[in-house]
Write a protein that holds these residues in place. Structure first.
Motif, PDB file in Angstrom:
ATOM      1  N   GLN A  33      -7.953  14.328 -15.885  1.00  0.00           N
ATOM      2  CA  GLN A  33      -6.960  13.431 -15.418  1.00  0.00           C
ATOM      3  C   GLN A  33      -8.104  12.273 -14.892  1.00  0.00           C
ATOM      4  OE1 GLN A  33      -4.603  13.210 -17.310  1.00  0.00           O
ATOM      5  NE2 GLN A  33      -5.400  14.504 -18.570  1.00  0.00           N
ATOM      6  N   THR A  34      -7.708  10.751 -14.810  1.00  0.00           N
ATOM      7  CA  THR A  34      -8.119  10.466 -13.842  1.00  0.00           C
ATOM      8  C   THR A  34      -7.448   9.464 -13.515  1.00  0.00           C
ATOM      9  OG1 THR A  34      -8.271   8.938 -15.662  1.00  0.00           O
ATOM     10  CG2 THR A  34     -10.131   9.873 -15.263  1.00  0.00           C
ATOM     11  N   PRO A  35      -6.278   9.514 -12.868  1.00  0.00           N
ATOM     12  CA  PRO A  35      -4.867   9.110 -11.864  1.00  0.00           C
ATOM     13  C   PRO A  35      -5.353   7.724 -11.200  1.00  0.00           C
ATOM     14  CG  PRO A  35      -6.008  11.234 -10.572  1.00  0.00           C
ATOM     15  CD  PRO A  35      -6.451  11.111 -11.350  1.00  0.00           C
ATOM     16  N   LEU A  36      -5.895   7.704 -10.771  1.00  0.00           N
ATOM     17  CA  LEU A  36      -6.593   5.692 -10.258  1.00  0.00           C
ATOM     18  C   LEU A  36      -6.629   5.207 -11.094  1.00  0.00           C
ATOM     19  CD1 LEU A  36      -9.249   6.953  -6.520  1.00  0.00           C
ATOM     20  CD2 LEU A  36      -6.788   6.199  -7.194  1.00  0.00           C
ATOM     21  N   ALA A  37      -7.252   5.116 -12.035  1.00  0.00           N
ATOM     22  CA  ALA A  37      -8.125   4.779 -13.086  1.00  0.00           C
ATOM     23  C   ALA A  37      -6.859   4.163 -14.227  1.00  0.00           C
ATOM     24  CB  ALA A  37      -9.043   4.417 -14.194  1.00  0.00           C
ATOM     25  N   ASP A  38      -6.022   5.187 -14.700  1.00  0.00           N
ATOM     26  CA  ASP A  38      -4.196   5.572 -14.947  1.00  0.00           C
ATOM     27  C   ASP A  38      -3.373   4.107 -14.192  1.00  0.00           C
ATOM     28  OD1 ASP A  38      -5.690   7.605 -16.516  1.00  0.00           O
ATOM     29  OD2 ASP A  38      -4.298   9.323 -15.619  1.00  0.00           O
ATOM     30  N   GLN A  59      -0.305  16.040  -0.615  1.00  0.00           N
ATOM     31  CA  GLN A  59       0.960  15.759  -0.732  1.00  0.00           C
ATOM     32  C   GLN A  59       2.095  15.950  -1.915  1.00  0.00           C
ATOM     33  OE1 GLN A  59       1.874  11.932   1.309  1.00  0.00           O
ATOM     34  NE2 GLN A  59      -0.019  12.274   2.733  1.00  0.00           N
ATOM     35  N   THR A  60       2.071  15.975  -2.562  1.00  0.00           N
ATOM     36  CA  THR A  60       2.697  16.712  -3.457  1.00  0.00           C
ATOM     37  C   THR A  60       3.276  17.883  -3.933  1.00  0.00           C
ATOM     38  OG1 THR A  60       1.356  17.998  -5.503  1.00  0.00           O
ATOM     39  CG2 THR A  60       1.132  15.015  -5.746  1.00  0.00           C
ATOM     40  N   ASP A  61       4.555  18.538  -4.639  1.00  0.00           N
ATOM     41  CA  ASP A  61       4.915  19.652  -4.842  1.00  0.00           C
ATOM     42  C   ASP A  61       4.450  20.793  -5.093  1.00  0.00           C
ATOM     43  OD1 ASP A  61       7.245  18.515  -3.106  1.00  0.00           O
ATOM     44  OD2 ASP A  61       7.575  17.144  -5.745  1.00  0.00           O
ATOM     45  N   HIS A  62       3.045  20.638  -5.534  1.00  0.00           N
ATOM     46  CA  HIS A  62       1.919  21.452  -6.596  1.00  0.00           C
ATOM     47  C   HIS A  62       0.906  22.533  -5.662  1.00  0.00           C
ATOM     48  CE1 HIS A  62       4.860  20.850  -9.812  1.00  0.00           C
ATOM     49  NE2 HIS A  62       4.260  19.623  -9.773  1.00  0.00           N
ATOM     50  N   ALA A  63       0.797  23.205  -5.919  1.00  0.00           N
ATOM     51  CA  ALA A  63      -0.304  24.226  -5.101  1.00  0.00           C
ATOM     52  C   ALA A  63      -2.421  23.251  -6.002  1.00  0.00           C
ATOM     53  CB  ALA A  63      -0.917  25.710  -6.274  1.00  0.00           C
ATOM     54  N   VAL A  64      -2.827  23.015  -5.026  1.00  0.00           N
ATOM     55  CA  VAL A  64      -3.961  21.822  -5.022  1.00  0.00           C
ATOM     56  C   VAL A  64      -5.375  22.346  -4.448  1.00  0.00           C
ATOM     57  CG1 VAL A  64      -4.683  19.888  -4.724  1.00  0.00           C
ATOM     58  CG2 VAL A  64      -2.597  19.879  -4.687  1.00  0.00           C
ATOM     59  N   VAL A  90       0.597  -1.113  -0.126  1.00  0.00           N
ATOM     60  CA  VAL A  90       0.452   0.216   0.633  1.00  0.00           C
ATOM     61  C   VAL A  90       0.960   1.373   0.138  1.00  0.00           C
ATOM     62  CG1 VAL A  90      -0.295   0.641   2.515  1.00  0.00           C
ATOM     63  CG2 VAL A  90      -1.928   1.256   0.848  1.00  0.00           C
ATOM     64  N   GLN A  91       2.095   1.678   1.006  1.00  0.00           N
ATOM     65  CA  GLN A  91       2.726   2.453   1.252  1.00  0.00           C
ATOM     66  C   GLN A  91       3.340   2.736  -0.650  1.00  0.00           C
ATOM     67  OE1 GLN A  91       4.070   4.377   3.450  1.00  0.00           O
ATOM     68  NE2 GLN A  91       4.349   5.704   1.318  1.00  0.00           N
ATOM     69  N   ARG A  92       3.713   1.600  -1.392  1.00  0.00           N
ATOM     70  CA  ARG A  92       4.221   1.809  -2.829  1.00  0.00           C
ATOM     71  C   ARG A  92       3.011   2.470  -3.784  1.00  0.00           C
ATOM     72  NH1 ARG A  92       2.938  -1.513  -6.987  1.00  0.00           N
ATOM     73  NH2 ARG A  92       2.283  -2.766  -5.590  1.00  0.00           N
ATOM     74  N   LEU A  93       1.825   1.903  -3.884  1.00  0.00           N
ATOM     75  CA  LEU A  93       0.892   2.253  -4.687  1.00  0.00           C
ATOM     76  C   LEU A  93       0.377   4.458  -4.121  1.00  0.00           C
ATOM     77  CD1 LEU A  93      -2.091  -0.704  -4.088  1.00  0.00           C
ATOM     78  CD2 LEU A  93      -0.240  -0.566  -6.354  1.00  0.00           C
ATOM     79  N   ALA A  94       0.827   4.497  -3.027  1.00  0.00           N
ATOM     80  CA  ALA A  94       0.931   5.681  -2.393  1.00  0.00           C
ATOM     81  C   ALA A  94       1.652   6.457  -2.986  1.00  0.00           C
ATOM     82  CB  ALA A  94       0.497   5.403  -1.070  1.00  0.00           C
ATOM     83  N   ASP A  95       2.710   6.106  -2.677  1.00  0.00           N
ATOM     84  CA  ASP A  95       4.264   6.141  -4.100  1.00  0.00           C
ATOM     85  C   ASP A  95       3.921   6.686  -5.440  1.00  0.00           C
ATOM     86  OD1 ASP A  95       5.481   6.932  -0.908  1.00  0.00           O
ATOM     87  OD2 ASP A  95       6.623   5.407  -1.437  1.00  0.00           O
ATOM     88  N   GLN A  96       3.691   6.147  -5.922  1.00  0.00           N
ATOM     89  CA  GLN A  96       3.009   6.013  -7.264  1.00  0.00           C
ATOM     90  C   GLN A  96       1.849   6.790  -7.639  1.00  0.00           C
ATOM     91  OE1 GLN A  96       2.084   1.497  -8.133  1.00  0.00           O
ATOM     92  NE2 GLN A  96       4.206   1.223  -8.756  1.00  0.00           N
ATOM     93  N   LEU A  97       1.009   6.842  -6.369  1.00  0.00           N
ATOM     94  CA  LEU A  97      -0.109   8.275  -6.540  1.00  0.00           C
ATOM     95  C   LEU A  97       0.277   8.766  -6.916  1.00  0.00           C
ATOM     96  CD1 LEU A  97      -2.991   8.753  -7.266  1.00  0.00           C
ATOM     97  CD2 LEU A  97      -3.028   7.876  -5.253  1.00  0.00           C
ATOM     98  N   ILE A  98       1.153   9.250  -5.594  1.00  0.00           N
ATOM     99  CA  ILE A  98       1.458  10.868  -5.505  1.00  0.00           C
ATOM    100  C   ILE A  98       2.797  10.932  -6.568  1.00  0.00           C
ATOM    101  CG2 ILE A  98       3.505  12.443  -3.823  1.00  0.00           C
ATOM    102  CD1 ILE A  98       2.312  11.004  -1.476  1.00  0.00           C
ATOM    103  N   ALA A  99       3.447  10.558  -6.892  1.00  0.00           N
ATOM    104  CA  ALA A  99       4.738  10.504  -8.147  1.00  0.00           C
ATOM    105  C   ALA A  99       3.303  11.364  -9.201  1.00  0.00           C
ATOM    106  CB  ALA A  99       5.228   9.515  -8.317  1.00  0.00           C
ATOM    107  N   LEU A 114       0.392  12.234  -9.214  1.00  0.00           N
ATOM    108  CA  LEU A 114      -0.025  13.726  -9.366  1.00  0.00           C
ATOM    109  C   LEU A 114       0.984  14.219  -9.851  1.00  0.00           C
ATOM    110  CD1 LEU A 114      -2.362  12.645  -7.028  1.00  0.00           C
ATOM    111  CD2 LEU A 114      -2.893  12.989  -9.287  1.00  0.00           C
ATOM    112  N   ASN A 115       2.137  14.362  -9.169  1.00  0.00           N
ATOM    113  CA  ASN A 115       3.187  15.723  -8.985  1.00  0.00           C
ATOM    114  C   ASN A 115       3.615  15.350 -11.046  1.00  0.00           C
ATOM    115  OD1 ASN A 115       4.863  17.398  -6.918  1.00  0.00           O
ATOM    116  ND2 ASN A 115       6.535  15.582  -7.664  1.00  0.00           N
ATOM    117  N   ALA A 116       3.589  14.807 -11.487  1.00  0.00           N
ATOM    118  CA  ALA A 116       4.313  14.805 -12.502  1.00  0.00           C
ATOM    119  C   ALA A 116       2.958  15.980 -13.760  1.00  0.00           C
ATOM    120  CB  ALA A 116       4.394  13.707 -13.143  1.00  0.00           C
ATOM    121  N   ILE A 117       1.800  15.802 -13.088  1.00  0.00           N
ATOM    122  CA  ILE A 117       0.604  16.693 -13.746  1.00  0.00           C
ATOM    123  C   ILE A 117       1.023  18.188 -13.248  1.00  0.00           C
ATOM    124  CG2 ILE A 117      -1.649  17.052 -13.665  1.00  0.00           C
ATOM    125  CD1 ILE A 117      -2.378  14.321 -13.435  1.00  0.00           C
ATOM    126  N   GLY A 118       1.198  18.501 -12.204  1.00  0.00           N
ATOM    127  CA  GLY A 118       1.381  20.131 -11.684  1.00  0.00           C
ATOM    128  C   GLY A 118       0.381  20.700 -10.618  1.00  0.00           C
TER     129      GLY A 118
END
Length: 306
Positions: free
Chosen positions: A142-147, A40-45, A4-13, A15-19
């Protein structure tokens, strides 16, 4: 590292790539997981929730509560899908017009912020009859979970991982999904359904759907183990009389129990309305959003990152 930590890291990464992001945020588990990861990304949300007659007040309360728990800036927007004839007529493509309206309100917010709209669509949603996904594709949502091919089970695990209070919250689609196809969607019917479901929940039902059919017939769905409790209420006429007072003409109980998406059971291939390119781009009765976003509207909503 746990799965689950790996999945969380993948999801954050991902989303972080989107901006910068605008999360279409219902307060349900799917969009809450996206919001928690986005925060938890580096961008404004910012998380944005639609406020309309099709959204129950308890769902808005959950949206406010979870946004506060995550610590993500949160906005409510009043949408006007009920003004659209294609939505009110309630054919099998109703969800398309609802979601198209939502994204017509979210897109200017995202454009104002130089951000991208993301939704909580998960991989399992892709196998159901969900015309709203077409609206999201058209609006470049964008649909990050489905992606990432994350289905309902993985999303629940992520909700627990992020410590979300709604991790075990049952799914609850909008109130319009309770109205049988071909029966017109009206604010009065939506409010009546919300009132009826609140009546059941107040008396201890853990989850329910009050589905409205032709001739103002209410078909109550509850988990099978709770059917005896609801049947007891019919012995005293308490339930039936209350529902008749609300405006229903007939009251029935679904002996098969609660089943998400049961309104789609009767759909045959000809019932699945095929949207033309003209409809997808702009239905003739679709109004443009009546409001625009000002700098002041989001002066307190931008998440600063160091």
């Amino acid at each position: 590292m746990s799965d689950v930590q790996r999945l969380a890291d993948q999801l954050i990464a991902h989303l972080n790539a989107i901006g910068d992001l605008v999360v279409a945020f219902s307060g349900g588990v799917d969009s809450s997981v996206v919001a928690a990861a986005a925060n938890q990304t580096d961008h404004a949300v910012v998380a944005v929730t639609a406020e309309s007659p099709a959204v129950a007040e308890w769902q808005l309360d959950w949206a406010r509560r979870i946004a506060a728990q995550i610590g993500i800036p949160h906005q409510l927007v009043s949408t006007d899908e009920s003004d659209r004839a294609d939505y009110r007529r309630n054919h099998s493509d109703r969800c398309f017009y609802c979601k198209q309206t939502l994204y017509e309100f979210l897109t200017p917010i995202a454009d104002h912020r130089g951000a991208t709209v993301v939704s909580g669509t998960n991989a399992d949603d892709l196998g159901d009859h969900r015309p709203g996904i077409i609206a999201g594709t058209q609006a470049r949502v964008q649909t990050p979970l489905a992606d990432l091919k994350l289905g309902k089970a993985e999303v629940r695990q992520l909700a627990v991982h992020f410590g979300l209070e709604n991790a075990a919250l049952p799914a609850s689609p909008c109130l319009a999904s309770r109205i049988a196809y071909q029966v017109e969607v009206t604010p009065e019917r939506l409010k009546r359904i919300e009132t009826a479901e609140a009546w059941l929940r107040k008396r201890g039902v853990s989850d329910c759907r009050v589905r409205l059919h032709a001739d103002e017939l209410a078909r109550i769905e509850v988990p099978r183990q709770e059917l005896p409790q609801v049947l007891d209420w019919t012995q005293t006429q308490e339930l039936v009389e209350s529902f008749i007072t609300m405006g229903f003409r007939y009251v029935t109980l679904e002996l098969g129990g609660l089943s998400s998406g049961s309104q789609n059971r009767g759909l045959s291939e000809p019932d699945l309305v095929q949207l033309s390119p003209a409809q997808i781009l702009r239905p003739s009765d679709s109004p443009l959003p009546r409001s625009t976003v000002s700098d002041e509207s989001f002066s307190n909503s931008t998440k600063a990152r160091s």
